[in-house]
Design a protein around this motif. Structure first.
Motif, PDB file in Angstrom:
ATOM      1  N   LEU A  47      15.569  -2.628  26.366  1.00  0.00           N
ATOM      2  CA  LEU A  47      14.929  -1.591  27.765  1.00  0.00           C
ATOM      3  C   LEU A  47      15.726  -1.602  28.752  1.00  0.00           C
ATOM      4  CD1 LEU A  47      11.215  -0.745  28.412  1.00  0.00           C
ATOM      5  CD2 LEU A  47      11.401  -3.684  28.940  1.00  0.00           C
ATOM      6  N   SER A  48      16.653  -2.334  29.050  1.00  0.00           N
ATOM      7  CA  SER A  48      17.077  -1.810  29.895  1.00  0.00           C
ATOM      8  C   SER A  48      17.668  -1.213  30.153  1.00  0.00           C
ATOM      9  CB  SER A  48      18.043  -3.436  30.097  1.00  0.00           C
ATOM     10  OG  SER A  48      19.361  -3.616  29.301  1.00  0.00           O
ATOM     11  N   PHE A  49      18.179  -0.100  29.287  1.00  0.00           N
ATOM     12  CA  PHE A  49      19.051   1.459  28.948  1.00  0.00           C
ATOM     13  C   PHE A  49      17.670   2.491  29.181  1.00  0.00           C
ATOM     14  CE2 PHE A  49      21.727  -1.890  27.235  1.00  0.00           C
ATOM     15  CZ  PHE A  49      23.024  -1.662  28.052  1.00  0.00           C
ATOM     16  N   ALA A  50      16.805   1.892  29.302  1.00  0.00           N
ATOM     17  CA  ALA A  50      15.330   2.914  29.062  1.00  0.00           C
ATOM     18  C   ALA A  50      15.140   2.864  30.382  1.00  0.00           C
ATOM     19  CB  ALA A  50      14.242   2.501  28.408  1.00  0.00           C
ATOM     20  N   GLY A  51      14.632   4.381  30.606  1.00  0.00           N
ATOM     21  CA  GLY A  51      14.337   5.627  31.533  1.00  0.00           C
ATOM     22  C   GLY A  51      13.299   4.342  32.806  1.00  0.00           C
ATOM     23  N   ALA A  52      12.767   4.109  34.362  1.00  0.00           N
ATOM     24  CA  ALA A  52      11.578   3.841  34.707  1.00  0.00           C
ATOM     25  C   ALA A  52      10.325   3.422  33.927  1.00  0.00           C
ATOM     26  CB  ALA A  52      11.632   4.583  36.509  1.00  0.00           C
ATOM     27  N   ALA A  53       9.855   4.766  33.181  1.00  0.00           N
ATOM     28  CA  ALA A  53       8.379   4.530  32.858  1.00  0.00           C
ATOM     29  C   ALA A  53       8.289   3.789  32.311  1.00  0.00           C
ATOM     30  CB  ALA A  53       8.403   6.281  32.642  1.00  0.00           C
ATOM     31  N   GLN A 115      17.732  12.664  25.165  1.00  0.00           N
ATOM     32  CA  GLN A 115      17.104  13.179  26.940  1.00  0.00           C
ATOM     33  C   GLN A 115      18.307  11.833  28.137  1.00  0.00           C
ATOM     34  OE1 GLN A 115      14.795  15.109  28.478  1.00  0.00           O
ATOM     35  NE2 GLN A 115      14.574  15.738  30.125  1.00  0.00           N
ATOM     36  N   LEU A 116      18.801  12.281  29.276  1.00  0.00           N
ATOM     37  CA  LEU A 116      19.509  11.328  29.655  1.00  0.00           C
ATOM     38  C   LEU A 116      18.811  11.404  30.951  1.00  0.00           C
ATOM     39  CD1 LEU A 116      21.493  10.521  27.345  1.00  0.00           C
ATOM     40  CD2 LEU A 116      21.399   8.160  28.321  1.00  0.00           C
ATOM     41  N   ALA A 117      18.799  10.675  32.643  1.00  0.00           N
ATOM     42  CA  ALA A 117      18.564  10.983  33.795  1.00  0.00           C
ATOM     43  C   ALA A 117      19.395   9.693  34.429  1.00  0.00           C
ATOM     44  CB  ALA A 117      17.387  10.623  33.851  1.00  0.00           C
ATOM     45  N   ASP A 118      19.878  10.260  35.843  1.00  0.00           N
ATOM     46  CA  ASP A 118      20.845   9.769  36.296  1.00  0.00           C
ATOM     47  C   ASP A 118      19.616   8.960  37.393  1.00  0.00           C
ATOM     48  OD1 ASP A 118      22.898   7.941  37.585  1.00  0.00           O
ATOM     49  OD2 ASP A 118      23.960   9.924  38.993  1.00  0.00           O
ATOM     50  N   GLU A 119      19.433   7.383  37.214  1.00  0.00           N
ATOM     51  CA  GLU A 119      18.613   7.138  38.378  1.00  0.00           C
ATOM     52  C   GLU A 119      18.736   6.589  39.383  1.00  0.00           C
ATOM     53  OE1 GLU A 119      14.984   4.813  35.904  1.00  0.00           O
ATOM     54  OE2 GLU A 119      14.810   6.598  34.562  1.00  0.00           O
ATOM     55  N   ARG A 120      18.323   6.807  40.807  1.00  0.00           N
ATOM     56  CA  ARG A 120      19.037   6.129  41.246  1.00  0.00           C
ATOM     57  C   ARG A 120      18.459   5.154  41.091  1.00  0.00           C
ATOM     58  NH1 ARG A 120      15.804   8.144  46.260  1.00  0.00           N
ATOM     59  NH2 ARG A 120      17.198  10.440  46.145  1.00  0.00           N
ATOM     60  N   ASP A 121      19.572   4.251  42.132  1.00  0.00           N
ATOM     61  CA  ASP A 121      20.332   2.492  42.171  1.00  0.00           C
ATOM     62  C   ASP A 121      20.006   2.448  40.097  1.00  0.00           C
ATOM     63  OD1 ASP A 121      20.559   2.723  44.355  1.00  0.00           O
ATOM     64  OD2 ASP A 121      18.416   2.376  44.869  1.00  0.00           O
ATOM     65  N   GLU A 122      20.092   3.366  39.756  1.00  0.00           N
ATOM     66  CA  GLU A 122      19.630   1.980  37.777  1.00  0.00           C
ATOM     67  C   GLU A 122      21.342   2.827  37.205  1.00  0.00           C
ATOM     68  OE1 GLU A 122      18.178  -0.178  37.061  1.00  0.00           O
ATOM     69  OE2 GLU A 122      17.092   0.067  39.015  1.00  0.00           O
ATOM     70  N   GLY A 123      21.487   3.845  37.422  1.00  0.00           N
ATOM     71  CA  GLY A 123      22.462   4.794  36.802  1.00  0.00           C
ATOM     72  C   GLY A 123      21.700   5.111  35.314  1.00  0.00           C
ATOM     73  N   TRP A 124      22.292   5.636  34.134  1.00  0.00           N
ATOM     74  CA  TRP A 124      22.262   6.990  33.105  1.00  0.00           C
ATOM     75  C   TRP A 124      20.986   5.611  32.074  1.00  0.00           C
ATOM     76  CZ3 TRP A 124      22.868  12.265  33.306  1.00  0.00           C
ATOM     77  CH2 TRP A 124      23.429  12.673  34.199  1.00  0.00           C
ATOM     78  N   ARG A 125      20.066   6.263  32.475  1.00  0.00           N
ATOM     79  CA  ARG A 125      19.422   5.808  31.430  1.00  0.00           C
ATOM     80  C   ARG A 125      17.905   6.424  30.962  1.00  0.00           C
ATOM     81  NH1 ARG A 125      21.830   1.920  32.723  1.00  0.00           N
ATOM     82  NH2 ARG A 125      20.727   0.126  33.964  1.00  0.00           N
ATOM     83  N   VAL A 126      18.086   5.858  29.775  1.00  0.00           N
ATOM     84  CA  VAL A 126      17.217   7.174  28.571  1.00  0.00           C
ATOM     85  C   VAL A 126      15.606   7.525  28.790  1.00  0.00           C
ATOM     86  CG1 VAL A 126      16.854   7.700  25.765  1.00  0.00           C
ATOM     87  CG2 VAL A 126      19.156   6.021  26.284  1.00  0.00           C
ATOM     88  N   GLN A 127      15.538   8.425  28.860  1.00  0.00           N
ATOM     89  CA  GLN A 127      14.093   9.088  29.045  1.00  0.00           C
ATOM     90  C   GLN A 127      13.494   9.591  27.553  1.00  0.00           C
ATOM     91  OE1 GLN A 127      13.897   9.175  32.511  1.00  0.00           O
ATOM     92  NE2 GLN A 127      15.662   8.217  32.415  1.00  0.00           N
ATOM     93  N   GLY A 128      14.519   9.815  26.903  1.00  0.00           N
ATOM     94  CA  GLY A 128      13.278  10.029  25.781  1.00  0.00           C
ATOM     95  C   GLY A 128      14.484  10.809  23.873  1.00  0.00           C
ATOM     96  N   VAL A 129      14.216  10.903  23.638  1.00  0.00           N
ATOM     97  CA  VAL A 129      14.591  10.506  22.161  1.00  0.00           C
ATOM     98  C   VAL A 129      14.046  11.555  20.654  1.00  0.00           C
ATOM     99  CG1 VAL A 129      16.394   9.895  20.521  1.00  0.00           C
ATOM    100  CG2 VAL A 129      16.206   8.168  22.190  1.00  0.00           C
ATOM    101  N   VAL A 130      14.901  12.157  20.275  1.00  0.00           N
ATOM    102  CA  VAL A 130      14.317  13.180  19.240  1.00  0.00           C
ATOM    103  C   VAL A 130      14.967  12.989  18.312  1.00  0.00           C
ATOM    104  CG1 VAL A 130      13.498  14.972  18.470  1.00  0.00           C
ATOM    105  CG2 VAL A 130      13.320  15.336  20.894  1.00  0.00           C
ATOM    106  N   LEU A 131      15.030  12.142  16.981  1.00  0.00           N
ATOM    107  CA  LEU A 131      15.312  12.174  16.008  1.00  0.00           C
ATOM    108  C   LEU A 131      14.520  12.527  15.202  1.00  0.00           C
ATOM    109  CD1 LEU A 131      17.263   9.854  14.816  1.00  0.00           C
ATOM    110  CD2 LEU A 131      15.407   8.083  14.348  1.00  0.00           C
ATOM    111  N   ARG A 132      16.116  12.909  13.530  1.00  0.00           N
ATOM    112  CA  ARG A 132      15.671  13.456  12.768  1.00  0.00           C
ATOM    113  C   ARG A 132      16.989  13.341  11.341  1.00  0.00           C
ATOM    114  NH1 ARG A 132      17.681  18.570  11.293  1.00  0.00           N
ATOM    115  NH2 ARG A 132      19.369  19.262  12.450  1.00  0.00           N
ATOM    116  N   SER A 133      16.480  13.336  10.200  1.00  0.00           N
ATOM    117  CA  SER A 133      17.281  13.336   8.880  1.00  0.00           C
ATOM    118  C   SER A 133      17.772  13.980   8.947  1.00  0.00           C
ATOM    119  CB  SER A 133      17.049  12.565   8.299  1.00  0.00           C
ATOM    120  OG  SER A 133      15.403  13.658   6.929  1.00  0.00           O
ATOM    121  N   THR A 134      19.313  14.583   8.171  1.00  0.00           N
ATOM    122  CA  THR A 134      19.464  15.542   7.953  1.00  0.00           C
ATOM    123  C   THR A 134      20.063  15.360   6.264  1.00  0.00           C
ATOM    124  OG1 THR A 134      22.112  14.408   9.208  1.00  0.00           O
ATOM    125  CG2 THR A 134      20.896  15.699   9.987  1.00  0.00           C
TER     126      THR A 134
END
Length: 139
Positions: A47-53, A115-134
């Motif tokens: 969770l610490s690597f996830a976005g603010a939401a 999808q990642l965003a550079d959040e103020r005072d937090e650094g790069w955080r994961v905003q979402g992921v799309v996953l598919r098998s190949t």
């Protein structure tokens, strides 16, 4: 012969830029940190690597974050044994899409787009992921 020399020189000149480019992708540490935490079922660290939401939603129960990730179809991320980075695309300043290839315990290959965003005072955080098998098997 002269064309060959120019080709070799061009390749050599591109190599330092490629190494420098790899070093200038700080968001990869956040992706790797979250994947490793999910592999360990460590919801608080994941969770610490996830976005603010996400952090706000799971603040009272960070372990539930890892459980919800697994239950929501993203279990292959935590079950992966290896991951490697593919291409990335900068959507806007401070926002990137990063491709990640994951191989699970059975050798199945999964493609994730983070999808990642550079959040103020937090650094790069994961905003979402799309996953598919190949198709195919990983080694």
């Amino acid at each position: 012969m002269r064309i060959l020399w120019v080709l070799v020189l061009s390749i050599l000149l591109m190599m330092p830029a490629t190494a420098q480019e790899a070093m200038e992708q700080p968001w990869r540490a956040s992706v790797t940190g979250q994947i490793e935490a999910l592999r360990s079922a460590d919801g608080e660290t994941a969770l610490s690597f996830a976005g603010a939401a996400f952090r706000a939603s799971y603040q009272s129960n960070p372990q539930r974050f890892a459980q919800d990730v697994a239950r929501s179809g993203y279990g292959p991320i935590g079950a992966s044994r290896t991951h490697s980075f593919g291409t990335f695309r900068e959507l806007a300043p401070g926002v990137v899409l990063q491709e990640v290839e994951l191989i699970d315990a059975d050798g199945r290959v999964w493609e994730a787009v983070y999808q990642l965003a550079d959040e103020r005072d937090e650094g790069w955080r994961v905003q979402g992921v799309v996953l598919r098998s190949t198709p195919g098997l990983g080694i």
